[in-house]
Structures are given as C-alpha cells and as structure tokens.
Design an enzyme around this catalytic site. Structure first.
Site, PDB file in Angstrom:
ATOM      1  N   TYR A 136      -2.471 -10.358   4.302  1.00  0.00           N
ATOM      2  CA  TYR A 136      -2.580  -8.637   4.878  1.00  0.00           C
ATOM      3  C   TYR A 136      -3.875  -8.469   5.129  1.00  0.00           C
ATOM      4  O   TYR A 136      -4.742  -8.366   4.213  1.00  0.00           O
ATOM      5  CB  TYR A 136      -1.879  -7.803   3.806  1.00  0.00           C
ATOM      6  CG  TYR A 136      -1.681  -6.048   3.906  1.00  0.00           C
ATOM      7  CD1 TYR A 136      -2.036  -5.798   5.260  1.00  0.00           C
ATOM      8  CD2 TYR A 136      -1.522  -5.423   3.112  1.00  0.00           C
ATOM      9  CE1 TYR A 136      -1.859  -4.522   5.632  1.00  0.00           C
ATOM     10  CE2 TYR A 136      -1.351  -4.054   3.440  1.00  0.00           C
ATOM     11  CZ  TYR A 136      -1.681  -3.667   4.624  1.00  0.00           C
ATOM     12  OH  TYR A 136      -1.327  -2.339   4.884  1.00  0.00           O
ATOM     13  N   ILE A 140       5.645  -4.901   9.802  1.00  0.00           N
ATOM     14  CA  ILE A 140       5.865  -4.346   8.446  1.00  0.00           C
ATOM     15  C   ILE A 140       5.685  -2.764   8.519  1.00  0.00           C
ATOM     16  O   ILE A 140       4.356  -2.518   8.579  1.00  0.00           O
ATOM     17  CB  ILE A 140       5.042  -5.399   7.450  1.00  0.00           C
ATOM     18  CG1 ILE A 140       5.483  -6.610   7.706  1.00  0.00           C
ATOM     19  CG2 ILE A 140       5.284  -4.504   6.053  1.00  0.00           C
ATOM     20  CD1 ILE A 140       4.671  -7.507   6.487  1.00  0.00           C
ATOM     21  N   LYS A 197       0.073 -10.039   8.004  1.00  0.00           N
ATOM     22  CA  LYS A 197       0.369  -8.493   8.677  1.00  0.00           C
ATOM     23  C   LYS A 197      -0.915  -8.086   8.890  1.00  0.00           C
ATOM     24  O   LYS A 197      -1.895  -7.894   8.236  1.00  0.00           O
ATOM     25  CB  LYS A 197       0.985  -7.697   7.344  1.00  0.00           C
ATOM     26  CG  LYS A 197       1.081  -6.098   7.837  1.00  0.00           C
ATOM     27  CD  LYS A 197       1.495  -5.445   6.397  1.00  0.00           C
ATOM     28  CE  LYS A 197       1.486  -4.048   6.794  1.00  0.00           C
ATOM     29  NZ  LYS A 197       1.934  -3.108   5.632  1.00  0.00           N
ATOM     30  N   ARG A 256      -8.736  -0.448   4.437  1.00  0.00           N
ATOM     31  CA  ARG A 256      -8.428  -0.220   3.266  1.00  0.00           C
ATOM     32  C   ARG A 256      -9.360  -1.060   2.405  1.00  0.00           C
ATOM     33  O   ARG A 256      -9.923  -0.630   1.343  1.00  0.00           O
ATOM     34  CB  ARG A 256      -7.134  -0.382   2.905  1.00  0.00           C
ATOM     35  CG  ARG A 256      -6.096   0.489   3.555  1.00  0.00           C
ATOM     36  CD  ARG A 256      -5.696   1.653   2.548  1.00  0.00           C
ATOM     37  NE  ARG A 256      -4.693   2.275   3.130  1.00  0.00           N
ATOM     38  CZ  ARG A 256      -4.090   3.446   2.421  1.00  0.00           C
ATOM     39  NH1 ARG A 256      -4.575   3.750   1.017  1.00  0.00           N
ATOM     40  NH2 ARG A 256      -3.194   4.259   2.783  1.00  0.00           N
ATOM     41  N   TYR A 264     -12.753  -3.830  -1.988  1.00  0.00           N
ATOM     42  CA  TYR A 264     -14.276  -3.295  -2.618  1.00  0.00           C
ATOM     43  C   TYR A 264     -15.053  -4.573  -2.548  1.00  0.00           C
ATOM     44  O   TYR A 264     -16.413  -4.024  -2.601  1.00  0.00           O
ATOM     45  CB  TYR A 264     -13.768  -2.829  -4.204  1.00  0.00           C
ATOM     46  CG  TYR A 264     -14.946  -2.050  -4.795  1.00  0.00           C
ATOM     47  CD1 TYR A 264     -15.505  -0.979  -4.303  1.00  0.00           C
ATOM     48  CD2 TYR A 264     -16.045  -2.868  -5.661  1.00  0.00           C
ATOM     49  CE1 TYR A 264     -16.608  -0.290  -4.912  1.00  0.00           C
ATOM     50  CE2 TYR A 264     -16.718  -2.228  -6.225  1.00  0.00           C
ATOM     51  CZ  TYR A 264     -17.223  -0.884  -5.938  1.00  0.00           C
ATOM     52  OH  TYR A 264     -18.416  -0.284  -6.721  1.00  0.00           O
ATOM     53  N   THR A 306       0.800  -1.062  -0.041  1.00  0.00           N
ATOM     54  CA  THR A 306       0.038   0.051   0.124  1.00  0.00           C
ATOM     55  C   THR A 306       0.737   1.519  -0.075  1.00  0.00           C
ATOM     56  O   THR A 306       0.591   2.164  -0.735  1.00  0.00           O
ATOM     57  CB  THR A 306      -0.972  -0.036   1.100  1.00  0.00           C
ATOM     58  OG1 THR A 306      -1.804  -1.067   1.283  1.00  0.00           O
ATOM     59  CG2 THR A 306      -1.883   1.158   1.076  1.00  0.00           C
TER      60      THR A 306
END
Length: 299
Positions: A135, A205, A163, A140, A109, A45
């Site tokens: 992740y 991370i 993560k 997000r 999404y 990202t």
C-alpha cells in the site's frame, strides 16, 4: 484467488461508548457481499485501525471472515512502522483461516529510503506464506514507494499487488510499465479508478464503495470489460460523492454519510472527530443528490 475488481476498505463502526459495534459491522459486511462486491479489506486506514487494540483488530477481521463465509476474498490489513512488528502482525493474520491476502502499507513517520522500503516489504514477504498487497499512500506515510522499487518488489514471489494511492497519474503509468503484467495494480483513490484501469490496472480498493458497493463494483467491472460508456456514466454520477469523502480526513466523511444512511452510528475514536457543520451540509446535499438518503433522512 481471483483478486481484481472493486474491494471495499471497510469502516469500523463504533458504539457511543467507543466499543466496536459488532452488530453494525456484521450488517455492513453482509450488505457488501449481497451487493456483489468483489473483495473486502478490513482494518485498513478507513477502518481507523491505528486506534484498535490488538484484540479488536483481530476481532474485526474475524467478523468480516465469518459473515463473508468464503463468498468473497478477504484482504486483511496488517501495518506497522516497525518492521519486526509488521512481521509479527503479518504472521498473526496469515495464520487466520479465511484470510486470502494481507494489505501492508509503507512504514509511516520513519520516512525510510527506497532501499529501506524494499527491505521492509521483502522481510515481511519472506516471513509469511500468504500473498501481500503493498500500500503506497505517501500522503499518510510521508514516504513514496517509487515504480523502480515496486519493480524490484514485484520479483518477490508472494508480493502479489499494490494499492497505489500517490494520486500521481504519471507515476501510475510508470509503475504499470515497470512491473510484470502479472503484478496487480489497484487504485487507492476512487476518483482515478478509470484512468488507472485504462493504463492496465485491475481495480480499486475503495472508500466510496462503503456507501455504494453495487454501483462502484459496476463502474469497475464496466471499465475492466471495456464498457467505457457505462463506466463514464457512473463516474459522472458518483464523482461528487467520491470527492466529498475527502473534504476532511478519511474516514470522517464516509462515516458521516453512512450514519445519514442509517447504516452505522456516527462515532469515532480520537484523533478522528465529527466533520465541521459546513462539511456536513455539503455531504448531506451530495449524498441526497446521489440518491443515498430518503427525504426524511435528508432533512
């Protein structure tokens, strides 16, 4: 591959004309390795990867591998909200010599169910022979990867780690309790690295390690070595910087500070833009107080 400690989620520097700044990218990677970072994560990202073309995405990974030259593990980002596309991207990255593992996020999404996320990640894992780092970043993606689902995924042989960036400490505790001890849990949020390690996590991370690679690595290693006095001292010193990197959407603040430090030019690709003037003033003050700016640069 010994994947633990502090890994940097690298920014992608751009030139004023929008092209990837390969010279700045090489310099950043070299500085990270010289600063004793534990591993590197290009094209996540923080790297503005959704705006990179396929060729640029692969080029950034190749530059990172070339400069690192085997000195640290490389965890390359490969994410899509289409499972078929995510598989194709993972296969492409897995074929690159020098990629040690693949970071792949929950589909964004679409808002898949827990079963949908399980099937998505399992399909990717079944298609490649490189370890996967999952992740979870619901802020997000719009989809939280729950501990029970991760416990199922941890049984898939080449799913190595997660993560965890939900920001929910209780979920992190549940997660570490649900997965085998051999499954690696990394923080996805600099500010909660210490509590996650105290629960059994193996590192971070990191965004802030773009700016302070040596110091963030020292913080993480101190916590892993149960030197909590050192870890807390570094946490107190750099917490304002960790928090400031998210006063606007990542990676806008971290790139602004890197530009103040003279490490990159401050260029973005839409929809990322420069931070607001009031945010910039806060960033300058915090970066100066953290010792990152020379007096001239701070002015």
């Amino acid at each position: 591959m010994n994947l633990r400690g502090c890994g940097t989620a690298l920014v992608t520097p751009f030139k004023a004309d929008g092209a990837v700044d390969e010279a700045a990218m090489r310099a950043l990677v070299a500085w990270q390795v010289e600063s004793k970072i534990d591993f590197l994560v290009p094209c996540g990202t923080t790297g503005e990867t959704p705006t990179l073309s396929r060729e640029e995405w692969l080029r950034v990974i190749e530059i990172t591998i070339g400069v690192a030259a085997g000195r640290v593990p490389i965890v390359a980002g490969a994410t899509s909200n289409s499972t078929a596309d995510a598989i194709e991207k993972a296969k492409t990255v897995a074929a690159i010599k020098g990629v040690d593992a693949i970071l792949t996020a929950s589909p964004y999404y679409n808002k898949p169910t827990q079963e949908g996320q399980y099937q998505h990640f399992k399909a990717i894992a079944d298609a490649v022979d490189k370890p996967l780092v999952l992740y979870n970043v619901p802020g997000r993606t719009g989809a939280n990867l729950e501990p029970a689902t991760l416990a199922r995924l941890a049984r898939v042989p080449n799913i190595l780690a997660v993560k965890e960036a939900s920001g929910i400490i209780s979920q992190m505790a549940d997660l570490i309790n649900a997965v085998p001890e051999s499954f690696l849990v990394f923080s996805g949020d600099d500010a909660v690295t210490l509590p996650l390690i105290s629960l059994g996590g193996v590192g971070i991370i990191s965004v802030v390690s773009n700016q302070i690679p040596r110091e963030m690595t020292e913080l993480t290693q101190a916590a892993l070595n149960n030197d909590w006095t050192t870890a807390r001292k570094l946490q107190r010193k750099y917490l304002p910087l960790m928090q400031a990197n998210f006063i606007e959407s990542n990676p806008m603040p971290v790139k602004a500070v890197l530009a103040m430090m003279g490490r990159i030019e401050e260029n973005y690709r839409l929809p990322m833009v420069r931070v607001k003037p009031e945010s910039r003033a806060k960033l300058e003050k915090i970066a100066a107080e953290a010792g990152l700016l020379t007096p001239v640069a701070a002015r």
